[in-house]
Design a protein around this motif. Structure first.
Motif, PDB file in Angstrom:
ATOM      1  N   GLY A 183     -23.828 -42.917 -51.239  1.00 26.99           N
ATOM      2  CA  GLY A 183     -22.830 -42.776 -50.473  1.00 26.99           C
ATOM      3  C   GLY A 183     -21.361 -42.398 -50.761  1.00 26.99           C
ATOM      4  N   ALA A 184     -21.295 -42.136 -52.083  1.00 27.39           N
ATOM      5  CA  ALA A 184     -20.111 -41.591 -52.628  1.00 27.39           C
ATOM      6  C   ALA A 184     -19.971 -40.408 -53.019  1.00 27.39           C
ATOM      7  N   ALA A 185     -18.769 -39.609 -53.545  1.00 25.55           N
ATOM      8  CA  ALA A 185     -18.912 -38.318 -53.763  1.00 25.55           C
ATOM      9  C   ALA A 185     -17.570 -37.997 -54.830  1.00 25.55           C
ATOM     10  N   HIS A 221     -15.888 -43.564 -47.628  1.00 22.82           N
ATOM     11  CA  HIS A 221     -14.620 -42.378 -47.343  1.00 22.82           C
ATOM     12  C   HIS A 221     -14.930 -41.799 -46.086  1.00 22.82           C
ATOM     13  N   ALA A 222     -13.633 -41.017 -45.543  1.00 23.34           N
ATOM     14  CA  ALA A 222     -13.739 -40.019 -44.587  1.00 23.34           C
ATOM     15  C   ALA A 222     -13.472 -38.460 -45.284  1.00 23.34           C
ATOM     16  N   VAL A 223     -14.255 -37.549 -44.789  1.00 19.66           N
ATOM     17  CA  VAL A 223     -13.971 -36.513 -45.422  1.00 19.66           C
ATOM     18  C   VAL A 223     -14.277 -35.408 -44.525  1.00 19.66           C
ATOM     19  N   VAL A 260     -25.190 -38.569 -48.833  1.00 18.78           N
ATOM     20  CA  VAL A 260     -24.016 -38.015 -48.430  1.00 18.78           C
ATOM     21  C   VAL A 260     -24.610 -36.399 -47.993  1.00 18.78           C
ATOM     22  N   GLU A 261     -24.700 -36.396 -46.782  1.00 12.77           N
ATOM     23  CA  GLU A 261     -25.258 -34.772 -46.552  1.00 12.77           C
ATOM     24  C   GLU A 261     -24.421 -33.919 -45.672  1.00 12.77           C
ATOM     25  N   THR A 262     -23.349 -34.771 -45.037  1.00 16.81           N
ATOM     26  CA  THR A 262     -22.325 -34.192 -43.925  1.00 16.81           C
ATOM     27  C   THR A 262     -21.082 -34.563 -44.083  1.00 16.81           C
ATOM     28  N   LEU A 295     -22.376 -30.756 -45.639  1.00 17.84           N
ATOM     29  CA  LEU A 295     -21.658 -30.713 -46.864  1.00 17.84           C
ATOM     30  C   LEU A 295     -22.081 -30.327 -47.941  1.00 17.84           C
ATOM     31  N   ASN A 296     -21.895 -29.632 -49.025  1.00 15.03           N
ATOM     32  CA  ASN A 296     -22.171 -29.142 -49.991  1.00 15.03           C
ATOM     33  C   ASN A 296     -21.114 -28.812 -51.308  1.00 15.03           C
ATOM     34  N   PRO A 297     -21.782 -29.107 -52.586  1.00 13.03           N
ATOM     35  CA  PRO A 297     -20.553 -28.872 -53.462  1.00 13.03           C
ATOM     36  C   PRO A 297     -20.085 -27.472 -53.391  1.00 13.03           C
TER      37      PRO A 297
END
Length: 371
Positions: A30-32, A149-151, A81-83, A90-92
């Motif tokens: 769930g983090a990044a 988070h919100a990203v 975490v995929e979006t 969402l991707n590196p």
């Protein structure tokens, strides 16, 4: 060997910042982990560095990694975490902005969807940088985004220098003017034309304000406020008393005063005149006075007999961050967004950056994390 990254460690007021190396954390589910590109020096960072905000009195452990107003790219994603927060994949390597605080999602305020008022939203600020995950602030090459988070992904046509100020200054004033219920045609007076004041100017303009009045005493700031949509400028060097400044606002509003007055000076001494330059039934929007234990004198009867409202606003909702990004994206060619940031320093020169901004030689600066 684990990957490592540099940070600027804060050891206390007026102490030199120390460039230090920590291992880059692996994100939990769930983090990044964000790779920071650019981190602005917010006024609150200067308050910590000067000692206006007493770290010891607040109970914050040292050393710390400060900084929060930033932009960068996704470095690694935790499981699940995929979006981004809008549903986009969402991707590196994706460029993003992010909300710098992390509501718990479980308390009374969060259950009411007032995430901006979650009492533990800034809990990462009460963790020493010597503790995992180390990268708790953006004055470093990486930043740990907790599971709550919100990203949001950034459009390609918006430069880092333009979007770095979104997740604090711009979104903060947008949230404030929204909560103040700014209506089309109303007059907005803004006390102070630093980064917050300039952003408040363009937000008021784009929300439909009929007249935007900006008060400051620095030529560069006043000129920039004009470029961002200010109709009238009040120079405190000419209007050198509170009485003169109040009268100047009244003269520009047929004697009524501003429907909304925004305080972004950051000193309680301006509050009384700000209230007096606000119209009957108007709103005095308090955003700048974040220094705890600073005292200011006001006459409460000026609120009561004129039916004025005083509104304090700290932080924002994730939806406000998306609105701020959309505002910049749709007006990139209309306003000189790149001019809000006047100077960029490398991480190794963070001490010089702080000194220059504190002395007023730099209107607003940022730290670049990579050569």
């Amino acid at each position: 060997m684990a990957e490592k990254g540099l940070v600027a460690r804060f050891h206390g007021p007026n102490d030199p910042w120390e460039i230090y190396e920590y291992p880059v954390p692996e994100p939990r589910p769930g983090a990044a982990v964000l790779k920071v590109a650019l981190s602005n020096i917010c006024g609150s960072d200067l308050h910590y560095w000067r000692g206006d905000l007493d770290v010891a009195a607040m109970g914050r452990p040292l050393p710390l990694v400060l900084g929060h107003e930033a932009a960068g790219v996704i470095h690694t994603l935790g499981d699940g975490v995929e979006t981004d927060s809008t549903g986009e994949p969402l991707n590196p390597g994706d460029r993003v902005i992010f909300r710098y605080f992390f509501p718990c999602g479980r308390c009374r305020m969060c259950l009411r969807r007032h995430y901006r008022s979650c009492p533990t939203r800034l809990s990462q600020w009460w963790v020493s940088s010597d503790e995992w995950p180390h990268f708790q602030g953006t004055f470093g090459q990486y930043y740990y985004l907790r599971p709550s988070h919100a990203v949001i992904k950034v459009p390609d046509h918006l430069e880092d220098e333009v979007v770095a100020g979104l997740n604090c200054a711009l979104t903060q004033v947008l949230a404030g003017l929204t909560r103040a219920n700014l209506e089309a045609g109303q007059t907005v007076a803004i006390q102070g034309a630093g980064g917050l004041g300039v952003y408040a100017t363009v937000v008021a303009r784009e929300m439909g304000a009929g007249q935007v009045i900006v008060i400051d005493g620095v030529d560069e700031r006043l000129e920039l406020a004009h470029a961002f949509g200010a109709d009238e400028l009040i120079d405190i060097r000419e209007h050198d008393t509170p009485e003169k400044r109040v009268k100047a606002v009244q003269d520009l509003t047929e004697g009524w005063g501003a429907d909304i007055t925004v305080e972004v000076v950051g000193h309680p001494a301006v509050m009384q005149e700000g209230i007096l330059m606000t119209s009957p039934e108007g709103v005095y929007l308090e955003i700048g006075n974040i220094n705890r234990f600073w005292k200011g004198e006001i006459d409460p009867s000026e609120l009561i007999f004129m039916n004025r409202t005083m509104l304090g606003v700290a932080h924002y909702e994730a939806a406000d961050l998306k609105r701020a990004l959309d505002l910049v994206a749709t007006t990139r060619s209309k306003y000189p967004w790149e001019r809000v940031l006047s100077h960029i320093f490398p991480l190794a020169e963070i001490n010089e950056a702080m000194e220059q901004q504190d002395k007023g030689h730099v209107t607003r600066s940022a730290i670049k994390m990579w050569d």
